[in-house]
Structure formats: structure tokens, C-alpha cells
Design an enzyme around this catalytic site. Structure first.
Site, PDB file in Angstrom:
ATOM      1  N   GLU A 139       0.811  -1.226   0.000  1.00 30.16           N
ATOM      2  CA  GLU A 139       0.000   0.000   0.000  1.00 30.16           C
ATOM      3  C   GLU A 139       0.844   1.277   0.000  1.00 30.16           C
ATOM      4  O   GLU A 139       0.489   2.269   0.637  1.00 30.16           O
ATOM      5  CB  GLU A 139      -0.993  -0.011   1.162  1.00 30.16           C
ATOM      6  CG  GLU A 139      -1.996  -1.150   1.072  1.00 30.16           C
ATOM      7  CD  GLU A 139      -3.077  -1.109   2.141  1.00 30.16           C
ATOM      8  OE1 GLU A 139      -2.934  -0.326   3.106  1.00 30.16           O
ATOM      9  OE2 GLU A 139      -4.070  -1.857   2.008  1.00 30.16           O
TER      10      GLU A 139
ATOM     11  N   GLU B 229      -5.543  -8.868  -0.453  1.00 34.17           N
ATOM     12  CA  GLU B 229      -6.251  -8.775   0.828  1.00 34.17           C
ATOM     13  C   GLU B 229      -7.722  -8.524   0.551  1.00 34.17           C
ATOM     14  O   GLU B 229      -8.072  -7.739  -0.326  1.00 34.17           O
ATOM     15  CB  GLU B 229      -5.754  -7.615   1.704  1.00 34.17           C
ATOM     16  CG  GLU B 229      -4.425  -7.778   2.365  1.00 34.17           C
ATOM     17  CD  GLU B 229      -4.082  -6.569   3.250  1.00 34.17           C
ATOM     18  OE1 GLU B 229      -5.001  -5.788   3.601  1.00 34.17           O
ATOM     19  OE2 GLU B 229      -2.901  -6.402   3.580  1.00 34.17           O
TER      20      GLU B 229
END
EC number: 3.2.1.39
Length: 365
Positions: free
Chosen positions: A128, A273
């Protein structure tokens, strides 16, 4: 017609049944293999690594994401046949980008020393990292780090076995509605486009963290709970010829569209995820989490309207982790720290069980 009837013997019926069983088995195994689970370790009451890997095996979870190269976990994974997405943490990205010698050392210590006993499938360089979040200080180092790790993997003779990528979140998407108009943020293209080019050239997928929960909880007035949980009874979004009944598909396909607009039409996506918390904030309930997770596992077998094929997906996370913050982050686990399952989830029957079943049928033919 008479010829067909002539061959309709008990033996042929058994062979036909065997064929149907094999097809069903392959579908079940393919669906199970689409699902992995993220192994986070931010808890002070979690089982040891060996117990965790045994839990993965006993539950037929064939894929695992590690966020850093924890050697205890890698040792426990030896011989398990579990496919691993191995994380190179954000804290190492700048160092790896600074020189090939650092990348070679990292690959030797954390990859080659465990290969082939540990089935490492991906290296996720960073998690991220984005120019629009608190990780913006790492953006200029990410692609160079990916390139260096890719070269080091090749030098180690593993270039045909391990793909190098990075895991991104949806903050990089500027437009996601309708899904076919998905595009990356204009102010992030300088960062995203080189990553997309690297993935295209190396034939690696983009790893994307997709959470319908956060979209729903941030905007419950416009996004319905059934649409977020895969339970909408009707089409919610009509996008040309494509129909969307769930938010997960819409988010996923908007990233595919964004990739295409950035020159990455051939780049695949792995959902690195996805999950739903059972407590800690608005919409985070046990029932919602159970519904989402059960439906996600089933849906991963089917694919999205844009890409109707199994979606390799990693559920976040294996355990509730009591050292995470904020409170919401403590409640994403599929299992409690005592290894008891929180939900009744089916990851698919193991291949060995199906092989034994079909073997007994063959013996009767």
C-alpha cells in the site's frame, strides 16, 4: 440412437459417473486453490509458527501471505506445499532500491535459502505504498526496488518460478464508476504507470487489496449492505452488457479498466487482501463478517463480469491480532488466537480425499 443404446452398459455408466466426479473434483479444487489467507503476526497471544502452518494444512488452505520474511514461519512452511506470497516490507524498500548488492543479499537470505522447500510464488515489494497516503516518501523507491529484486531473482535462477509485484490499495483509483470507466488518479499516474509497465514486461500480476467493507462503512447512504455482502437479489449496476450484483466485482473490474487505460491490458490481478471485521466499528458485526467471508470464498471460484474466471484471493487475516490499531483492525481474523474458528467456512476438500474416492470407484469399474 440404437448405437448409443447398445453402449449404455453398467461399465459405461460407471465411467460416465467417474468423469462427472473428476470434473466436479477439479472445480472444487480450483475453487479451494483460489483462496489464500494472510498470516499476520501483530498479536502477543498467537500460536507458534509450526502450529499455525499445521492449522493451514488441516483446513486445506493452500496459499499464504507473509508480510515480511519471518524465518520462523518460513522454516515451518518447509515441505508444506503451501504457496507463499512473501512480503518485502516497506521498511526495506529504500535500502533495496539503493543497489543490486542489497537485493542479492535479500533474495539469498530470504528466498534462495528456503527454495524449493518453501513454494514462494510471489515477492510483494511493499504494501500500500501510495503518493496520496502516509507512505508517499517511499514512492520514488518502489519501482527501482521491484526491478532490483526481479534481477536478483533471475540471477538466482528462479525467474521462471517467482513473480515480483507490489500490493496496492484502492486509493490509487480516481474513478471507479461505472467499473468500465475505472482509471487511476491523474496525480498518481507518474507513480503507477512505471509499475504497470514493469508488470506488463515481466508478465506479473498487480496485487490489489480490495475491501468492500470500507467503501460501505464510509458511505452507507449510497452503498447498500446487501451489495457489499454479495447478497443483493437484483442487478445493482448495469454497465453496458455487464451486470454487477456485488461491490467486490465492481471494485475489481474498475482496477482492470484502470490497468487497460495505463497500458496494462495484459496485466492480471491477484486480490492480495480482502476481509470484513467482526467488531470495532460501524457495520463490523459477526453476522456481516460471516456472510461476506462465506460468499467471497464461493465467489472467488466464479470471477467477475469482466474476467469470468477464478480470482486468486487472499483473505485478511488468519487471526484476530490484539496489537493492531485502531480497534477495528483487531477483529479481522478467521480464527481466535486459541486456533478455534470464528466462522463455519469451507475451503474445499483436499485432493487426497477426492483421489481416494475416485480410486475406489475405479476399482469397481
Amino acid at each position: 440412437m440404437s448405437t448409443l443404446h447398445k453402449h449404455n452398459t453398467p461399465q459405461m455408466a460407471a465411467i460416465t459417473l467417474l468423469g462427472l466426479l473428476l470434473v466436479a473434483s477439479s472445480i472444487e479444487i480450483a475453487g479451494a486453490e483460489s483462496i489464500g489467507v494472510c498470516y499476520g503476526m501483530l498479536g502477543n497471544n498467537l500460536p507458534n509458527h509450526w502450529e499455525v502452518i499445521q492449522l493451514y494444512k488441516s483446513r486445506n488452505i493452500g496459499r499464504l501471505r507473509l508480510y515480511d520474511p519471518n524465518h520462523g514461519a518460513l522454516q515451518a512452511l518447509k515441505g508444506s506445499n503451501i504457496e507463499v506470497m512473501l512480503g518485502l516490507p516497506n521498511s526495506d524498500v529504500k535500502h533495496i532500491a539503493s543497489g543490486m548488492e542489497h537485493a542479492r543479499w535479500w533474495v539469498q537470505k530470504n528466498v534462495k535459502d528456503f527454495w524449493p522447500d518453501v513454494k514462494i510464488k510471489y515477492i510483494a515489494v511493499g504494501n500500500e505504498i501510495s503518493p496520496v497516503t502516509g507512505t508517499s516518501y517511499l514512492t520514488s523507491f518502489l519501482t527501482p526496488a521491484m526491478v532490483n529484486i526481479y534481477k536478483a531473482i533471475g540471477e538466482a535462477g528462479l525467474g521462471n518460478n517467482i513473480k515480483v509485484s507490489t500490493s496496492v490499495d484502492m486509493t490509487l483509483i480516481g474513478n471507479s464508476y461505472p467499473p468500465s470507466q475505472g482509471s487511476f488518479r491523474n496525480d498518481a499516474r507518474w507513480f503507477v504507470d512505471p509499475i504497470v509497465g514493469f508488470l506488463r514486461d515481466t508478465r506479473a500480476p498487480l496485487l490489489v487489496n480490495i475491501y468492500p467493507y470500507f467503501s460501505y462503512s464510509g458511505n452507507p447512504g449510497q452503498i447498500s449492505l446487501p451489495y457489499s455482502l454479495f447478497t443483493a437479489p437484483n442487478v445493482v449496476v448495469q454497465d453496458g452488457s455487464r451486470q454487477y450484483r456485488n461491490l467486490f466485482d465492481a471494485m475489481l473490474d474498475s482496477v482492470y479498466a484502470a490497468l487497460e487505460r495505463s497500458g496494462g491490458a495484459s496485466v492480471g490481478i491477484v486480490v492480495s487482501e480482502s476481509g470484513w471485521p467482526s467488531a470495532g466499528a460501524f457495520g463490523a458485526t459477526y453476522d456481516n463478517a460471516a456472510t461476506y467471508l462465506k460468499n467471497l470464498i464461493q465467489h472467488a471460484k466464479e470471477g467477475s463480469p469482466r474476467k469470468p474466471r477464478p480470482i486468486e484471493t487472499y483473505i485478511f487475516a488468519m487471526f484476530d491480532e490484539n496489537n493492531k490499531n485502531p480497534e477495528l483492525e483487531k477483529h479481522f481474523g478467521l480464527f481466535s488466537p486459541n486456533k478455534q474458528p470464528k466462522y463455519n467456512l469451507n475451503f474445499g476438500v483436499s485432493g487426497s480425499v477426492e483421489t481416494n474416492a475416485t480410486a475406489s470407484l475405479i476399482s469397481e469399474i
